[in-house]
Write a protein that holds these residues in place. Structure first.
Motif, PDB file in Angstrom:
ATOM      1  N   ALA A  53     -17.439  16.551 -38.295  1.00 56.04           N
ATOM      2  CA  ALA A  53     -16.720  15.357 -38.751  1.00 56.04           C
ATOM      3  C   ALA A  53     -17.434  14.710 -39.940  1.00 56.04           C
ATOM      4  CB  ALA A  53     -16.586  14.361 -37.606  1.00 56.04           C
ATOM      5  N   ILE A  54     -18.757  14.665 -39.887  1.00 53.73           N
ATOM      6  CA  ILE A  54     -19.523  14.091 -41.000  1.00 53.73           C
ATOM      7  C   ILE A  54     -19.369  14.957 -42.239  1.00 53.73           C
ATOM      8  CG2 ILE A  54     -21.847  13.514 -41.813  1.00 53.73           C
ATOM      9  CD1 ILE A  54     -22.529  12.875 -38.845  1.00 53.73           C
ATOM     10  N   ALA A  55     -19.427  16.264 -42.085  1.00 60.15           N
ATOM     11  CA  ALA A  55     -19.249  17.174 -43.216  1.00 60.15           C
ATOM     12  C   ALA A  55     -17.867  16.999 -43.829  1.00 60.15           C
ATOM     13  CB  ALA A  55     -19.451  18.620 -42.765  1.00 60.15           C
ATOM     14  N   ASP A  56     -16.831  16.937 -42.983  1.00 61.90           N
ATOM     15  CA  ASP A  56     -15.463  16.762 -43.483  1.00 61.90           C
ATOM     16  C   ASP A  56     -15.335  15.468 -44.269  1.00 61.90           C
ATOM     17  OD1 ASP A  56     -14.765  19.125 -42.250  1.00 61.90           O
ATOM     18  OD2 ASP A  56     -13.815  18.170 -40.513  1.00 61.90           O
ATOM     19  N   LYS A  57     -15.913  14.399 -43.733  1.00 58.54           N
ATOM     20  CA  LYS A  57     -15.824  13.089 -44.396  1.00 58.54           C
ATOM     21  C   LYS A  57     -16.556  13.114 -45.733  1.00 58.54           C
ATOM     22  CE  LYS A  57     -14.524   9.767 -42.454  1.00 58.54           C
ATOM     23  NZ  LYS A  57     -13.235   9.037 -42.373  1.00 58.54           N
ATOM     24  N   ALA A  58     -17.637  13.874 -45.823  1.00 54.44           N
ATOM     25  CA  ALA A  58     -18.420  13.954 -47.063  1.00 54.44           C
ATOM     26  C   ALA A  58     -17.869  14.985 -48.036  1.00 54.44           C
ATOM     27  CB  ALA A  58     -19.876  14.284 -46.731  1.00 54.44           C
ATOM     28  N   GLY A  59     -16.860  15.749 -47.616  1.00 56.75           N
ATOM     29  CA  GLY A  59     -16.299  16.775 -48.482  1.00 56.75           C
ATOM     30  C   GLY A  59     -17.174  18.006 -48.589  1.00 56.75           C
ATOM     31  N   LEU A  60     -17.907  18.317 -47.508  1.00 59.61           N
ATOM     32  CA  LEU A  60     -18.807  19.464 -47.487  1.00 59.61           C
ATOM     33  C   LEU A  60     -18.416  20.401 -46.355  1.00 59.61           C
ATOM     34  CD1 LEU A  60     -22.195  17.512 -47.738  1.00 59.61           C
ATOM     35  CD2 LEU A  60     -21.029  18.653 -49.630  1.00 59.61           C
ATOM     36  N   SER A  61     -18.881  21.624 -46.444  1.00 57.54           N
ATOM     37  CA  SER A  61     -18.780  22.515 -45.294  1.00 57.54           C
ATOM     38  C   SER A  61     -19.906  22.163 -44.334  1.00 57.54           C
ATOM     39  CB  SER A  61     -18.902  23.978 -45.727  1.00 57.54           C
ATOM     40  OG  SER A  61     -20.234  24.258 -46.158  1.00 57.54           O
ATOM     41  N   LYS A  62     -19.780  22.608 -43.091  1.00 55.27           N
ATOM     42  CA  LYS A  62     -20.822  22.330 -42.115  1.00 55.27           C
ATOM     43  C   LYS A  62     -22.141  22.982 -42.526  1.00 55.27           C
ATOM     44  CE  LYS A  62     -21.592  22.359 -37.111  1.00 55.27           C
ATOM     45  NZ  LYS A  62     -20.992  22.712 -35.791  1.00 55.27           N
ATOM     46  N   ALA A  63     -22.053  24.183 -43.109  1.00 59.11           N
ATOM     47  CA  ALA A  63     -23.263  24.868 -43.567  1.00 59.11           C
ATOM     48  C   ALA A  63     -23.939  24.087 -44.693  1.00 59.11           C
ATOM     49  CB  ALA A  63     -22.923  26.280 -44.021  1.00 59.11           C
ATOM     50  N   GLN A  64     -23.131  23.561 -45.620  1.00 56.88           N
ATOM     51  CA  GLN A  64     -23.697  22.755 -46.710  1.00 56.88           C
ATOM     52  C   GLN A  64     -24.373  21.502 -46.165  1.00 56.88           C
ATOM     53  OE1 GLN A  64     -20.000  22.381 -48.909  1.00 56.88           O
ATOM     54  NE2 GLN A  64     -20.838  23.571 -50.615  1.00 56.88           N
ATOM     55  N   LEU A  65     -23.727  20.860 -45.193  1.00 54.38           N
ATOM     56  CA  LEU A  65     -24.313  19.649 -44.609  1.00 54.38           C
ATOM     57  C   LEU A  65     -25.686  19.932 -44.030  1.00 54.38           C
ATOM     58  CD1 LEU A  65     -23.969  16.665 -43.649  1.00 54.38           C
ATOM     59  CD2 LEU A  65     -23.068  17.602 -41.514  1.00 54.38           C
ATOM     60  N   HIS A  66     -25.815  21.039 -43.321  1.00 56.06           N
ATOM     61  CA  HIS A  66     -27.086  21.334 -42.659  1.00 56.06           C
ATOM     62  C   HIS A  66     -28.173  21.780 -43.638  1.00 56.06           C
ATOM     63  CE1 HIS A  66     -26.313  20.634 -38.427  1.00 56.06           C
ATOM     64  NE2 HIS A  66     -25.090  21.087 -38.613  1.00 56.06           N
ATOM     65  N   TYR A  67     -27.809  22.005 -44.886  1.00 49.58           N
ATOM     66  CA  TYR A  67     -28.833  22.204 -45.912  1.00 49.58           C
ATOM     67  C   TYR A  67     -29.565  20.896 -46.186  1.00 49.58           C
ATOM     68  CZ  TYR A  67     -30.913  23.027 -50.504  1.00 49.58           C
ATOM     69  OH  TYR A  67     -31.785  23.116 -51.564  1.00 49.58           O
ATOM     70  N   TYR A  68     -28.828  19.789 -46.039  1.00 48.27           N
ATOM     71  CA  TYR A  68     -29.375  18.477 -46.390  1.00 48.27           C
ATOM     72  C   TYR A  68     -29.932  17.711 -45.202  1.00 48.27           C
ATOM     73  CZ  TYR A  68     -27.096  19.081 -50.928  1.00 48.27           C
ATOM     74  OH  TYR A  68     -26.734  19.552 -52.163  1.00 48.27           O
ATOM     75  N   ILE A  69     -29.507  18.032 -43.978  1.00 46.46           N
ATOM     76  CA  ILE A  69     -29.974  17.277 -42.812  1.00 46.46           C
ATOM     77  C   ILE A  69     -30.536  18.240 -41.771  1.00 46.46           C
ATOM     78  CG2 ILE A  69     -28.208  15.526 -43.229  1.00 46.46           C
ATOM     79  CD1 ILE A  69     -26.825  16.579 -40.623  1.00 46.46           C
ATOM     80  N   GLU A  70     -31.448  17.727 -40.948  1.00 47.50           N
ATOM     81  CA  GLU A  70     -32.013  18.533 -39.871  1.00 47.50           C
ATOM     82  C   GLU A  70     -31.062  18.609 -38.681  1.00 47.50           C
ATOM     83  OE1 GLU A  70     -35.821  17.071 -38.778  1.00 47.50           O
ATOM     84  OE2 GLU A  70     -36.651  17.182 -40.809  1.00 47.50           O
ATOM     85  N   SER A  71     -30.466  17.439 -38.345  1.00 43.60           N
ATOM     86  CA  SER A  71     -29.599  17.376 -37.181  1.00 43.60           C
ATOM     87  C   SER A  71     -28.804  16.080 -37.222  1.00 43.60           C
ATOM     88  CB  SER A  71     -30.419  17.431 -35.888  1.00 43.60           C
ATOM     89  OG  SER A  71     -31.242  16.274 -35.792  1.00 43.60           O
ATOM     90  N   LYS A  72     -27.794  16.001 -36.374  1.00 44.89           N
ATOM     91  CA  LYS A  72     -27.021  14.760 -36.232  1.00 44.89           C
ATOM     92  C   LYS A  72     -27.935  13.622 -35.791  1.00 44.89           C
ATOM     93  CE  LYS A  72     -24.659  14.120 -32.456  1.00 44.89           C
ATOM     94  NZ  LYS A  72     -23.614  14.155 -31.390  1.00 44.89           N
ATOM     95  N   GLU A  73     -28.824  13.917 -34.855  1.00 42.79           N
ATOM     96  CA  GLU A  73     -29.719  12.887 -34.319  1.00 42.79           C
ATOM     97  C   GLU A  73     -30.674  12.364 -35.387  1.00 42.79           C
ATOM     98  OE1 GLU A  73     -27.816  15.043 -31.193  1.00 42.79           O
ATOM     99  OE2 GLU A  73     -29.033  15.785 -32.872  1.00 42.79           O
TER     100      GLU A  73
END
Length: 222
Positions: A53-73
């Motif tokens: 959901a965070i990736a979708d809102k940011a306009g990123l794929s889930k894989a792209q999001l996890h390049y920038y963050i360690e985890s949701k927590e």
């Protein structure tokens, strides 16, 4: 992840244009992720939020999001830390010598404006507290120290007869409760007043003036 650009570097003046461009893009993407996380955490809470959901809102794929963050927590913890850092400024006291009317009035104004302009961030904080502050508990040392200092200042004003005697900490709680209402219950407040609280400067000024007068009168400020 060691190949990630260092966005905190002070060597920007010596970087090649391509490197500076990558650093700017990295920072911009982090800002998009942060805003997306605020929106998702405010609506779904930590348990209900998902990295998808965070990736979708940011306009990123889930894989792209996890390049920038360690985890949701980890992202949630960073959002809370950012809120605490801002609130240390919002709740800061100016010089005690200015007296309670000036200092408390400025505090109420800053907190009301934060509620108007950053309601989602305020709601994330409130939701975390309602869960028993499991993440915030070990992050609030500086905030607690600043609050104790503010309570000591209020106690001094009470001792000087500049305001009614009472429990300084309870007074701070009352200020927080009233001003926080305009973030946590902005929709309710706007509905009953038939006003849009999020953009009307005149309406905001009137509310701040009335809330300030109410709280200072209740505190017996001379």
């Amino acid at each position: 992840m060691s190949a990630r650009p260092d966005i905190h570097s002070d060597e920007g003046a010596n970087e090649a244009p391509a490197t500076r461009g990558r650093s700017r893009k990295y920072t911009q993407v982090l800002a998009l992720i942060n805003q997306a996380a605020i929106e998702v955490f405010a609506s779904e809470g930590l348990a209900g939020a998902s990295t998808q959901a965070i990736a979708d809102k940011a306009g990123l794929s889930k894989a792209q999001l996890h390049y920038y963050i360690e985890s949701k927590e980890a992202l949630y913890r960073q959002v809370l830390q950012d809120i605490l850092s801002d609130w240390i400024v919002v709740f800061g006291f100016s010089d005690e010598a200015f007296g309670p009317r000036k200092v408390l009035g400025d505090l109420i104004h800053r907190k009301m404006m934060f509620s108007f302009e950053h309601p989602l961030r305020s709601r994330i904080f409130t939701a975390e507290m309602m869960r028993g502050a499991p993440v915030l508990n070990d992050m609030m040392g500086t905030s607690k120290a600043r609050t104790d200092q503010a309570a000591a200042v209020i106690q001094n004003w009470m001792n000087q007869g500049l305001m009614d005697k009472g429990d300084p900490m309870l007074l701070l709680f009352h200020i927080w409760a009233v001003t926080q209402f305009y973030a946590d219950h902005a929709t309710q407040a706007a509905y009953y007043r038939a006003e849009a609280l999020q953009g009307d400067d005149k309406e905001r000024r009137q509310l701040i003036e009335q809330v300030t007068a109410f709280l200072l009168k209740g505190a017996g400020v001379r």
